[in-house]
Design an enzyme around this catalytic site. Sequence first.
Site, PDB file in Angstrom:
ATOM      1  N   SER A 135       2.880   6.702  -2.513  1.00 33.58           N
ATOM      2  CA  SER A 135       4.218   6.301  -2.956  1.00 33.58           C
ATOM      3  C   SER A 135       5.105   7.536  -2.924  1.00 33.58           C
ATOM      4  O   SER A 135       4.591   8.671  -3.007  1.00 33.58           O
ATOM      5  CB  SER A 135       4.122   5.784  -4.397  1.00 33.58           C
ATOM      6  OG  SER A 135       5.410   5.608  -4.951  1.00 33.58           O
ATOM      7  N   TYR A 148       1.274   6.594 -13.396  1.00 35.71           N
ATOM      8  CA  TYR A 148       1.417   6.247 -11.965  1.00 35.71           C
ATOM      9  C   TYR A 148       1.660   7.522 -11.148  1.00 35.71           C
ATOM     10  O   TYR A 148       1.040   7.729 -10.100  1.00 35.71           O
ATOM     11  CB  TYR A 148       2.583   5.271 -11.820  1.00 35.71           C
ATOM     12  CG  TYR A 148       2.727   4.660 -10.442  1.00 35.71           C
ATOM     13  CD1 TYR A 148       1.789   3.755  -9.954  1.00 35.71           C
ATOM     14  CD2 TYR A 148       3.824   4.960  -9.631  1.00 35.71           C
ATOM     15  CE1 TYR A 148       1.946   3.167  -8.693  1.00 35.71           C
ATOM     16  CE2 TYR A 148       3.978   4.379  -8.378  1.00 35.71           C
ATOM     17  CZ  TYR A 148       3.041   3.489  -7.914  1.00 35.71           C
ATOM     18  OH  TYR A 148       3.192   2.906  -6.676  1.00 35.71           O
TER      19      TYR A 148
HETATM   20  N1  LIG Z   1       5.933  -2.384  -4.102  1.00 33.05           N
HETATM   21  C1  LIG Z   1       6.454  -1.177  -4.094  1.00 33.05           C
HETATM   22  O1  LIG Z   1       7.683  -1.018  -4.224  1.00 33.05           O
HETATM   23  C2  LIG Z   1       5.557   0.033  -3.906  1.00 33.05           C
HETATM   24  C3  LIG Z   1       6.178   1.285  -3.767  1.00 33.05           C
HETATM   25  C4  LIG Z   1       5.382   2.400  -3.588  1.00 33.05           C
HETATM   26  C5  LIG Z   1       4.005   2.278  -3.519  1.00 33.05           C
HETATM   27  N2  LIG Z   1       3.422   1.056  -3.674  1.00 33.05           N
HETATM   28  C6  LIG Z   1       1.956   0.988  -3.591  1.00 33.05           C
HETATM   29  O2  LIG Z   1       1.585  -0.020  -2.681  1.00 33.05           O
HETATM   30  C7  LIG Z   1       0.287  -0.531  -3.033  1.00 33.05           C
HETATM   31  C8  LIG Z   1       0.355  -2.048  -3.055  1.00 33.05           C
HETATM   32  O3  LIG Z   1       1.240  -2.435  -4.097  1.00 33.05           O
HETATM   33  P1  LIG Z   1       2.025  -3.832  -4.140  1.00 33.05           P
HETATM   34  O4  LIG Z   1       3.451  -3.521  -4.289  1.00 33.05           O
HETATM   35  O5  LIG Z   1       1.572  -4.719  -3.062  1.00 33.05           O
HETATM   36  O6  LIG Z   1       1.519  -4.350  -5.556  1.00 33.05           O
HETATM   37  P2  LIG Z   1       0.994  -5.785  -6.019  1.00 33.05           P
HETATM   38  O7  LIG Z   1       1.750  -6.868  -5.326  1.00 33.05           O
HETATM   39  O8  LIG Z   1       0.985  -5.735  -7.504  1.00 33.05           O
HETATM   40  O9  LIG Z   1      -0.484  -5.798  -5.460  1.00 33.05           O
HETATM   41  C9  LIG Z   1      -1.488  -4.987  -6.028  1.00 33.05           C
HETATM   42  C10 LIG Z   1      -2.800  -5.298  -5.331  1.00 33.05           C
HETATM   43  O10 LIG Z   1      -3.844  -4.532  -5.958  1.00 33.05           O
HETATM   44  C11 LIG Z   1      -4.894  -5.420  -6.331  1.00 33.05           C
HETATM   45  N3  LIG Z   1      -5.549  -4.977  -7.550  1.00 33.05           N
HETATM   46  C12 LIG Z   1      -4.989  -4.736  -8.760  1.00 33.05           C
HETATM   47  N4  LIG Z   1      -5.934  -4.432  -9.661  1.00 33.05           N
HETATM   48  C13 LIG Z   1      -7.119  -4.474  -9.000  1.00 33.05           C
HETATM   49  C14 LIG Z   1      -8.467  -4.281  -9.398  1.00 33.05           C
HETATM   50  N5  LIG Z   1      -8.796  -3.991 -10.664  1.00 33.05           N
HETATM   51  N6  LIG Z   1      -9.441  -4.412  -8.465  1.00 33.05           N
HETATM   52  C15 LIG Z   1      -9.120  -4.732  -7.188  1.00 33.05           C
HETATM   53  N7  LIG Z   1      -7.871  -4.933  -6.757  1.00 33.05           N
HETATM   54  C16 LIG Z   1      -6.889  -4.825  -7.662  1.00 33.05           C
HETATM   55  C17 LIG Z   1      -4.208  -6.780  -6.538  1.00 33.05           C
HETATM   56  O11 LIG Z   1      -5.090  -7.859  -6.286  1.00 33.05           O
HETATM   57  P3  LIG Z   1      -5.736  -8.850  -7.374  1.00 33.05           P
HETATM   58  O12 LIG Z   1      -4.734  -9.057  -8.458  1.00 33.05           O
HETATM   59  O13 LIG Z   1      -6.078 -10.084  -6.578  1.00 33.05           O
HETATM   60  O14 LIG Z   1      -6.939  -8.108  -7.804  1.00 33.05           O
HETATM   61  C18 LIG Z   1      -3.166  -6.761  -5.429  1.00 33.05           C
HETATM   62  O15 LIG Z   1      -3.763  -7.195  -4.225  1.00 33.05           O
HETATM   63  C19 LIG Z   1      -0.059   0.091  -4.380  1.00 33.05           C
HETATM   64  O16 LIG Z   1      -0.958   1.156  -4.195  1.00 33.05           O
HETATM   65  C20 LIG Z   1       1.278   0.599  -4.889  1.00 33.05           C
HETATM   66  O17 LIG Z   1       1.142   1.683  -5.773  1.00 33.05           O
HETATM   67  C21 LIG Z   1       4.168  -0.080  -3.870  1.00 33.05           C
END
Ligand SMILES: NC(=O)c1ccc[n+]([C@@H]2O[C@H](COP(=O)([O-])OP(=O)(O)OC[C@H]3O[C@@H](n4cnc5c(N)ncnc54)[C@H](OP(=O)(O)O)[C@@H]3O)[C@@H](O)[C@H]2O)c1
Length: 267
Positions: A135, A148
Amino acid sequence: MELAGRKALLTGATGGLGRAIALALAAGGASLALSARRAEALESLAAELPGDGHRVLPADLAEPGAAEQLAADAGEVDVFVANAGLPGAGWLGDFTPDQVTRALRVNLEAPMLMARALFPAMVERGSGHLVFVASLAGKAASPRTSIYNATKFGLRGFALGLRADLGPKGVGVSLVSPGFIREAGMFADSGAKPPPGLGTGRPEQVGDAVVTAIERDKVEVAVAPLRQRALAHFGLASPGIAVRVQSGAAGQKAAAEVASGHSEDKR
Ligand SMILES: NC(=O)c1ccc[n+]([C@@H]2O[C@H](COP(=O)([O-])OP(=O)(O)OC[C@H]3O[C@@H](n4cnc5c(N)ncnc54)[C@H](OP(=O)(O)O)[C@@H]3O)[C@@H](O)[C@H]2O)c1
């Protein structure tokens, strides 16, 4: 590395960015092992992806031993995309010790342990690629984001160090670092607006960035408008000034919105 015909393991596949990454990898011709906790959501994603040979490997990466077990269950893979993550948003004092451990485990320890389990076979074959979804919060810190920030700063350091070790052995290591992403994913789900003038990226750009990182062996691909990327870089270069600015009223307001938008089960 050309993706066509490769086997890829993706964590966090049920999430907003995970889905976009899965679609991009499958469109590039990879067959996927999709992982997250929600098995039904994984099954329906696998059924809608282009190509064939996709499978699902449900796992809770917050559980001790789960990361190593998932790597073993995946078997031989050419590509590993560590994307699962928790927002870890809020005051440090509002987190229980277990919640701190959980965020560290899912965001940082699991990617490290899975990389550790998967890279030796890649080195033996002289090819493979590891992608860590970090990120811009891995470059610049903001209020109510200390946990985070810790995981994403850590993940950046880990990936860059590992790249120095594995590059000479024919295995690529890349970072994909999104800023604020609209429409889907943890930032969009929080319901918060990005600070004025900073703009947002799209989930599809994150999917494309992962493919670019693999196919062109990029060190890091940031997914954000130029202003956001420049500010994050400034935060990295001049943390004193950046933290002072972020701690002001506008930064506190934006951070409070994000933190209050995440439910308790996201800790
Ligand atoms: N969205 C943004 O703006 C943004 C910006 C910068 C970086 N990121 C990074 O991008 C990545 C994806 O984020 P996202 O935005 O797609 O978030 P999200 O929609 O909340 O998805 C998070 C994912 O992680 C999985 N997860 C959470 N806890 C888990 C656990 N205990 N075991 C296994 N899987 C788990 C969830 O699946 P289940 O609930 O099915 O387990 C889901 O598939 C993350 O690393 C985040 O830090 C996102």
